[in-house]
Design a protein around this motif. Structure first.
Motif, PDB file in Angstrom:
ATOM      1  N   GLN A  81      -9.786  -8.871  -6.246  1.00  0.00           N
ATOM      2  CA  GLN A  81      -9.700  -7.505  -6.784  1.00  0.00           C
ATOM      3  C   GLN A  81      -9.870  -6.480  -5.674  1.00  0.00           C
ATOM      4  OE1 GLN A  81     -12.702  -7.360 -10.032  1.00  0.00           O
ATOM      5  NE2 GLN A  81     -11.157  -6.093 -11.039  1.00  0.00           N
ATOM      6  N   ALA A  82     -10.873  -6.702  -4.832  1.00  0.00           N
ATOM      7  CA  ALA A  82     -11.197  -5.733  -3.785  1.00  0.00           C
ATOM      8  C   ALA A  82     -10.087  -5.619  -2.766  1.00  0.00           C
ATOM      9  CB  ALA A  82     -12.502  -6.133  -3.095  1.00  0.00           C
ATOM     10  N   VAL A  83      -9.430  -6.743  -2.441  1.00  0.00           N
ATOM     11  CA  VAL A  83      -8.324  -6.702  -1.474  1.00  0.00           C
ATOM     12  C   VAL A  83      -7.218  -5.786  -1.991  1.00  0.00           C
ATOM     13  CG1 VAL A  83      -6.500  -8.069  -0.392  1.00  0.00           C
ATOM     14  CG2 VAL A  83      -8.839  -8.963  -0.494  1.00  0.00           C
ATOM     15  N   GLY A  84      -6.887  -5.925  -3.277  1.00  0.00           N
ATOM     16  CA  GLY A  84      -5.872  -5.055  -3.857  1.00  0.00           C
ATOM     17  C   GLY A  84      -6.361  -3.636  -4.044  1.00  0.00           C
ATOM     18  N   GLY A  85      -7.556  -3.487  -4.617  1.00  0.00           N
ATOM     19  CA  GLY A  85      -8.081  -2.146  -4.856  1.00  0.00           C
ATOM     20  C   GLY A  85      -8.342  -1.387  -3.578  1.00  0.00           C
ATOM     21  N   GLY A  86      -8.760  -2.098  -2.527  1.00  0.00           N
ATOM     22  CA  GLY A  86      -9.043  -1.439  -1.259  1.00  0.00           C
ATOM     23  C   GLY A  86      -7.816  -0.853  -0.599  1.00  0.00           C
ATOM     24  N   ALA A  87      -6.629  -1.391  -0.927  1.00  0.00           N
ATOM     25  CA  ALA A  87      -5.403  -0.870  -0.314  1.00  0.00           C
ATOM     26  C   ALA A  87      -4.968   0.448  -0.930  1.00  0.00           C
ATOM     27  CB  ALA A  87      -4.278  -1.894  -0.453  1.00  0.00           C
ATOM     28  N   ALA A  88      -5.391   0.725  -2.161  1.00  0.00           N
ATOM     29  CA  ALA A  88      -4.918   1.926  -2.853  1.00  0.00           C
ATOM     30  C   ALA A  88      -5.331   3.197  -2.115  1.00  0.00           C
ATOM     31  CB  ALA A  88      -5.449   1.947  -4.285  1.00  0.00           C
ATOM     32  N   LEU A  89      -6.562   3.243  -1.607  1.00  0.00           N
ATOM     33  CA  LEU A  89      -7.058   4.461  -0.977  1.00  0.00           C
ATOM     34  C   LEU A  89      -6.332   4.789   0.331  1.00  0.00           C
ATOM     35  CD1 LEU A  89      -8.983   6.821  -1.101  1.00  0.00           C
ATOM     36  CD2 LEU A  89     -10.742   5.397  -0.043  1.00  0.00           C
TER      37      LEU A  89
ATOM     38  N   ALA B 175      -4.297   7.628  -9.482  1.00  0.00           N
ATOM     39  CA  ALA B 175      -4.769   6.819 -10.604  1.00  0.00           C
ATOM     40  C   ALA B 175      -5.194   5.433 -10.121  1.00  0.00           C
ATOM     41  CB  ALA B 175      -3.679   6.701 -11.664  1.00  0.00           C
ATOM     42  N   GLY B 176      -4.438   4.858  -9.171  1.00  0.00           N
ATOM     43  CA  GLY B 176      -4.822   3.570  -8.605  1.00  0.00           C
ATOM     44  C   GLY B 176      -6.131   3.661  -7.839  1.00  0.00           C
ATOM     45  N   VAL B 177      -6.313   4.732  -7.079  1.00  0.00           N
ATOM     46  CA  VAL B 177      -7.572   4.954  -6.356  1.00  0.00           C
ATOM     47  C   VAL B 177      -8.731   5.073  -7.347  1.00  0.00           C
ATOM     48  CG1 VAL B 177      -8.838   6.627  -4.948  1.00  0.00           C
ATOM     49  CG2 VAL B 177      -6.495   5.998  -4.335  1.00  0.00           C
TER      50      VAL B 177
ATOM     51  N   HIS C 170       5.282   2.620  -1.092  1.00  0.00           N
ATOM     52  CA  HIS C 170       5.580   2.211  -2.468  1.00  0.00           C
ATOM     53  C   HIS C 170       5.449   0.703  -2.662  1.00  0.00           C
ATOM     54  CE1 HIS C 170       8.631   0.979  -5.577  1.00  0.00           C
ATOM     55  NE2 HIS C 170       7.815   1.716  -6.286  1.00  0.00           N
ATOM     56  N   PRO C 171       6.124  -0.142  -1.876  1.00  0.00           N
ATOM     57  CA  PRO C 171       5.952  -1.588  -2.074  1.00  0.00           C
ATOM     58  C   PRO C 171       4.532  -2.062  -1.789  1.00  0.00           C
ATOM     59  CG  PRO C 171       7.327  -1.134  -0.153  1.00  0.00           C
ATOM     60  CD  PRO C 171       7.166   0.154  -0.857  1.00  0.00           C
ATOM     61  N   ALA C 172       3.857  -1.444  -0.812  1.00  0.00           N
ATOM     62  CA  ALA C 172       2.473  -1.841  -0.527  1.00  0.00           C
ATOM     63  C   ALA C 172       1.568  -1.532  -1.708  1.00  0.00           C
ATOM     64  CB  ALA C 172       1.963  -1.122   0.727  1.00  0.00           C
ATOM     65  N   PHE C 173       1.783  -0.385  -2.340  1.00  0.00           N
ATOM     66  CA  PHE C 173       0.975  -0.003  -3.493  1.00  0.00           C
ATOM     67  C   PHE C 173       1.210  -0.963  -4.655  1.00  0.00           C
ATOM     68  CE2 PHE C 173       0.567   2.477  -7.461  1.00  0.00           C
ATOM     69  CZ  PHE C 173      -0.788   2.780  -7.395  1.00  0.00           C
ATOM     70  N   VAL C 174       2.480  -1.280  -4.919  1.00  0.00           N
ATOM     71  CA  VAL C 174       2.803  -2.202  -6.010  1.00  0.00           C
ATOM     72  C   VAL C 174       2.171  -3.572  -5.753  1.00  0.00           C
ATOM     73  CG1 VAL C 174       4.676  -3.420  -7.175  1.00  0.00           C
ATOM     74  CG2 VAL C 174       4.920  -0.997  -6.654  1.00  0.00           C
ATOM     75  N   GLY C 175       2.289  -4.085  -4.533  1.00  0.00           N
ATOM     76  CA  GLY C 175       1.692  -5.374  -4.208  1.00  0.00           C
ATOM     77  C   GLY C 175       0.179  -5.364  -4.334  1.00  0.00           C
ATOM     78  N   ALA C 176      -0.442  -4.275  -3.884  1.00  0.00           N
ATOM     79  CA  ALA C 176      -1.900  -4.171  -3.966  1.00  0.00           C
ATOM     80  C   ALA C 176      -2.364  -4.142  -5.414  1.00  0.00           C
ATOM     81  CB  ALA C 176      -2.374  -2.919  -3.231  1.00  0.00           C
ATOM     82  N   MET C 177      -1.654  -3.393  -6.253  1.00  0.00           N
ATOM     83  CA  MET C 177      -2.027  -3.322  -7.666  1.00  0.00           C
ATOM     84  C   MET C 177      -1.829  -4.669  -8.365  1.00  0.00           C
ATOM     85  SD  MET C 177      -3.286  -0.363  -8.612  1.00  0.00           S
ATOM     86  CE  MET C 177      -4.293  -0.637  -7.147  1.00  0.00           C
ATOM     87  N   PHE C 178      -0.823  -5.431  -7.921  1.00  0.00           N
ATOM     88  CA  PHE C 178      -0.632  -6.770  -8.482  1.00  0.00           C
ATOM     89  C   PHE C 178      -1.835  -7.653  -8.161  1.00  0.00           C
ATOM     90  CE2 PHE C 178       0.697 -11.191  -7.807  1.00  0.00           C
ATOM     91  CZ  PHE C 178       1.154 -11.508  -9.079  1.00  0.00           C
TER      92      PHE C 178
END
Length: 524
Positions: A130-138, A25-27, A86-94
């Motif tokens: 936005q891109a820094v966070g969104g780019g980590a999701a994938l 969903a984040g991706v 898990h923590p990386a995903f949460v931080g990226a989404m923040f």
């Protein structure tokens, strides 16, 4: 008995795949935000009081997102390997949510802040965040998929993650249009906040913790049987980000080269040289040495870069050809592209299933053959192209692009250790993005030169209606010739990618004294 067995298998599959749902969903959300800007940009520029004549500066709302997405991804992947998915995903989404809020607030900035110029810079900066966070999701999602120990399920997970990314890119413009019509463009970004809230709340109660516990690296120093978590080389990460950002920025200006273009490439080369120096001296470099020593990983990166070059040719040429020489509406151009992008999402799922059953080589080669065949067929389009042939050609190429997602990541990450999965997946993704940027730059430069050559002897304007009609016909034919050349180039690039695709799927030779590894059809 067979029914009970099928139900048992389904429950087992759900237990394996359902923790990936928030990641997917984040991706999806991050991919949608790459393309949502297309439909809301006109209203956004109006509210920001940016004149239409400044569209070259406004394009940085798109270019800035691309640069942030590419430049930060290797660092974000390394952070995920160091601290857990898990923590990386949460931080990226923040970070993604914070960037969304800042974009939504841009039109509310008081005039005392400096009006149009500062508002536009605000939006570009927020889009980069936005891109820094969104780019980590994938890369985090792909690393989590690679963490699945059963190879058939791993391949299907790659396909699901890839389909999520492609589907997000398809839905983005539609989502922007619907929300912008019902409310305003700001709500496209405001709505990201509650969605992110759900995504980071559900994983917090355990959906993704299985990856943080069982699949991510041990604390620094390591424990018995598990690799040591990597330290993060922040100077090296800064050099990587600088080199990638400068290359991406420079390539985006190749269509209209000037002194700035040359300067950007010189600075990129200097950053690259400094990175090589740092790479040789750092104890735990940002580009892990074992990862760089994997031939399959290198070939997979090359293959993905070529695929990205072919993909951007199709994604740009289809709507541009429809809106110019075919004289259709912008909506029709988008709908034609939609036929290909929907096929990419479907092909990603199919590629995961095929890779699980027969290994990565057959779907990779079939995918490249489909891309080449589809784009060769598209190179034969004339002014009379209609359905169903047009949709068939687009679907063939789209399915080919989708089929390749799971094989590339499966083969590229086959030799990657657990404490480098997110880093490796981020570089595989960056390779495709760089390939797309190079492909777009080459299209722009070659297309402009080729078109100027074709129309060199054609009079620009005539008062004689007969002569003017003939001029219009010749100009249209010149444009059609250029677009047909684009499609042929995409087909040739796909054929060239067969070599790295074959090499990335080649089984490594066993070390001396070891027995050869034998794999069943689903374990290749």
């Amino acid at each position: 008995s067979s029914t009970r067995s099928a139900r048992s298998n389904l429950r087992s599959d759900l237990r394996v795949y359902w923790p990936l749902l928030p990641l997917c969903a984040g991706v999806f959300l991050a991919a949608a935000d790459q393309t949502v800007i297309v439909t809301v940009l006109p209203d956004m520029l109006f509210d920001l009081r940016v004149p239409v004549s400044d569209l070259d500066r406004a394009s940085w709302t798109v270019t800035g997102y691309l640069i942030g997405y590419v430049a930060a991804m290797p660092l974000m992947g390394r952070i995920a390997d160091r601290y857990g998915y898990h923590p990386a995903f949460v931080g990226a989404m923040f970070l993604f949510a914070l960037g969304s809020v800042l974009v939504a607030l841009a039109a509310s900035l008081p005039d005392s802040f400096g009006a149009e110029e500062l508002r536009l810079k605000w939006v570009v900066g927020a889009r980069v965040l936005q891109a820094v966070g969104g780019g980590a999701a994938l890369p985090v999602a792909l690393a989590a998929a690679a963490a699945l120990r059963e190879l058939p399920r791993q391949a299907i997970a790659f396909g699901v993650v890839g389909a999520s990314a492609e589907a997000g890119g398809v839905v983005g413009p539609l989502w922007g249009g619907v929300v912008g019509q019902a409310a305003s463009w700001e709500w496209v970004f405001w709505l990201n906040v509650p969605i992110v809230g759900v995504l980071v709340t559900v994983p917090a109660i355990g959906l993704l913790r299985r990856f943080s516990r069982g699949q991510s690296p041990a604390p620094a120093g390591g424990v018995s049987g598990r690799p040591r978590a990597p330290r993060i080389d922040y100077p090296g990460a800064a050099l990587v980000a600088a080199a990638l950002a400068l290359v991406t920025w420079g390539l985006s200006t190749v269509g209209k080269p000037d002194v700035q273009t040359g300067l950007l490439f010189v600075l990129a080369a200097l950053a690259g040289a400094a990175l090589i120096w740092r790479q040789r001296r750092a104890a735990d470099p940002i580009l892990p040495r074992p990862m760089l020593a994997s031939p399959r990983f290198g070939w997979a990166n090359l293959c993905h870069a070529l695929i990205g070059s072919a993909l951007i040719i199709g994604m740009v040429t289809v709507p541009l050809m429809a809106n110019t020489v075919l004289e259709t509406s912008a909506l029709e151009g988008g709908l034609r592209l939609l036929r290909m992008t929907l096929a990419i999402a479907a092909g990603a799922l199919l590629g995961g299933i095929l890779t699980a059953r027969v290994g990565p080589r057959p779907p990779a080669l079939i995918g490249l053959a489909a891309i080449s065949a589809g784009m060769f067929l598209m190179s034969g389009w004339d002014l009379e192209i209609v359905d169903p042939p047009m949709t068939v050609h687009l679907a063939i190429a789209g399915l080919g692009f989708g089929l390749l997602i799971a094989p590339v990541f499966r083969a590229g990450m086959a030799e990657i250790e657990g404490n480098m999965r997110a880093t490796a997946s981020s570089w595989l993704t960056v390779a495709r993005m760089i390939g797309m940027t190079i492909g777009l730059a080459a299209m722009t430069a070659w297309g402009a030169t080729r078109f100027d050559t074709l129309v060199a002897g054609i009079p620009a304007l005539s008062l004689d209606p007969t002569v003017q009609a003939e001029t219009d016909r010749l100009v249209t034919e010149a444009g059609l010739t250029v677009f047909q050349g684009f499609f042929r180039a995409g087909a040739m690039i796909a054929l060239a990618a067969i070599v790295p695709a074959w090499l990335m799927t080649r089984q490594p030779r066993p070390a001396t004294g070891q027995r050869p590894v034998t794999e069943g059809p689903g374990q290749r």
